[in-house]
Enzyme design. Structure first.
Site, short mmCIF file in Angstrom:
data_model
loop_
_atom_site.label_atom_id
_atom_site.label_comp_id
_atom_site.label_asym_id
_atom_site.label_seq_id
_atom_site.Cartn_x
_atom_site.Cartn_y
_atom_site.Cartn_z
N ASP A 32 19.46 8.88 -5.49
CA ASP A 32 18.88 8.70 -4.20
C ASP A 32 19.69 7.45 -3.28
O ASP A 32 19.97 6.46 -3.82
CB ASP A 32 17.53 8.09 -4.59
CG ASP A 32 16.58 8.07 -3.07
OD1 ASP A 32 16.97 7.63 -2.06
OD2 ASP A 32 15.47 8.91 -3.22
N GLN A 95 5.76 12.31 1.63
CA GLN A 95 6.97 13.40 1.67
C GLN A 95 7.66 12.96 2.97
O GLN A 95 7.10 13.10 4.17
CB GLN A 95 6.68 14.67 1.64
CG GLN A 95 7.76 15.79 1.32
CD GLN A 95 7.40 17.09 0.94
OE1 GLN A 95 6.59 17.54 0.96
NE2 GLN A 95 8.65 17.81 0.69
N HIS A 101 11.50 18.22 -4.09
CA HIS A 101 12.43 17.09 -4.92
C HIS A 101 11.41 16.18 -5.93
O HIS A 101 10.41 16.03 -5.35
CB HIS A 101 13.33 16.29 -4.12
CG HIS A 101 12.74 15.27 -2.99
ND1 HIS A 101 12.41 16.19 -1.90
CD2 HIS A 101 12.14 14.02 -2.91
CE1 HIS A 101 11.56 15.16 -1.08
NE2 HIS A 101 11.56 13.96 -1.88
P1 AMP Z 1 10.29 11.79 -0.13
O1 AMP Z 1 9.67 10.39 0.50
O2 AMP Z 1 9.68 11.98 -1.46
O3 AMP Z 1 10.25 12.85 0.60
O4 AMP Z 1 11.62 11.40 -0.74
C1 AMP Z 1 12.90 11.43 0.16
C2 AMP Z 1 13.91 10.68 -0.49
O5 AMP Z 1 15.22 10.92 -0.32
C3 AMP Z 1 13.93 8.90 -0.16
O6 AMP Z 1 13.77 8.46 -1.54
C4 AMP Z 1 15.30 8.89 0.33
O7 AMP Z 1 15.77 7.55 0.14
C5 AMP Z 1 16.16 9.99 -0.11
N1 AMP Z 1 17.04 10.55 0.69
C6 AMP Z 1 17.32 10.78 1.92
N2 AMP Z 1 18.49 11.17 2.43
C7 AMP Z 1 19.22 11.31 1.31
C8 AMP Z 1 20.41 11.71 1.28
N3 AMP Z 1 21.11 12.26 2.42
N4 AMP Z 1 21.19 11.42 -0.15
C9 AMP Z 1 20.10 11.09 -0.92
N5 AMP Z 1 19.23 10.65 -0.76
C10 AMP Z 1 18.26 10.70 0.30
#
Ligand code: AMP
Ligand code: ZN
Length: 136
Positions: A32, A95, A101
């Site tokens: 992440d 989300q 994910h």
């Molecule tokens: P959620 O809030 O459960 O939708 O989690 C989304 C997660 O994706 C967050 O922890 C972000 O830090 C992570 N995230 C967003 N964009 C990227 C990216 N390009 N590469 C890796 N992690 C990401």
């Protein structure tokens, strides 16, 4: 089964680079970019499913087996003290990326993170009401 506008589709299928920890025909596991703790990772299906409601049974089974494997491996390698699996569905549940994910979050003694909730204090009647709503 991909969405051209979805960043996790692009990452899972290699169109955008990522720090990958594992890959097979169905999933990629990446670090992440905004980790809660050292080693915070995400399991991404290569196909686009917006959330758990859209996730086929077969993918749901596979994702939990992979989560178990990654948890064991990461715990050994990182020597962490505990582990959270977190999975958000819908904006109101936190989300932010609408491609299913599963968060893999290693936990360390005194890591300062608080993944939790404030406990409500339901009466026995309220608990029974909600039990009935869900089961009937
Ligand atoms: P959620 O809030 O459960 O939708 O989690 C989304 C997660 O994706 C967050 O922890 C972000 O830090 C992570 N995230 C967003 N964009 C990227 C990216 N390009 N590469 C890796 N992690 C990401
Ligand atoms: Zn997607």
């Amino acid at each position: 089964m991909r969405d051209d506008n979805c960043i996790f589709c692009k990452i899972a299928n290699g169109d955008i680079p990522s720090k990958a920890l594992y890959e097979d025909d169905d999933f990629k596991v990446i670090l992440d970019l905004g980790p809660a703790t050292k080693g915070h990772a995400l399991i991404l299906p290569k196909n686009h499913y917006a959330n758990i409601y859209k996730l086929p049974d077969e993918a749901a089974s596979k994702v939990m087996l992979l989560a178990k494997k990654m948890t064991i491996r990461m715990t050994e390698k990182l020597n962490c003290d505990g582990f959270n699996l977190v999975q958000n569905n819908g904006e109101d549940a936190g989300q932010t990326v609408f491609h299913f994910h599963l968060h893999l979050i290693p936990r360390y003694k005194n890591d300062g993170q608080t993944l939790g909730w404030k406990s409500m204090e339901p009466t026995p009647e309220e608990l029974e009401d909600i039990r009935k709503i869900i089961t009937e």
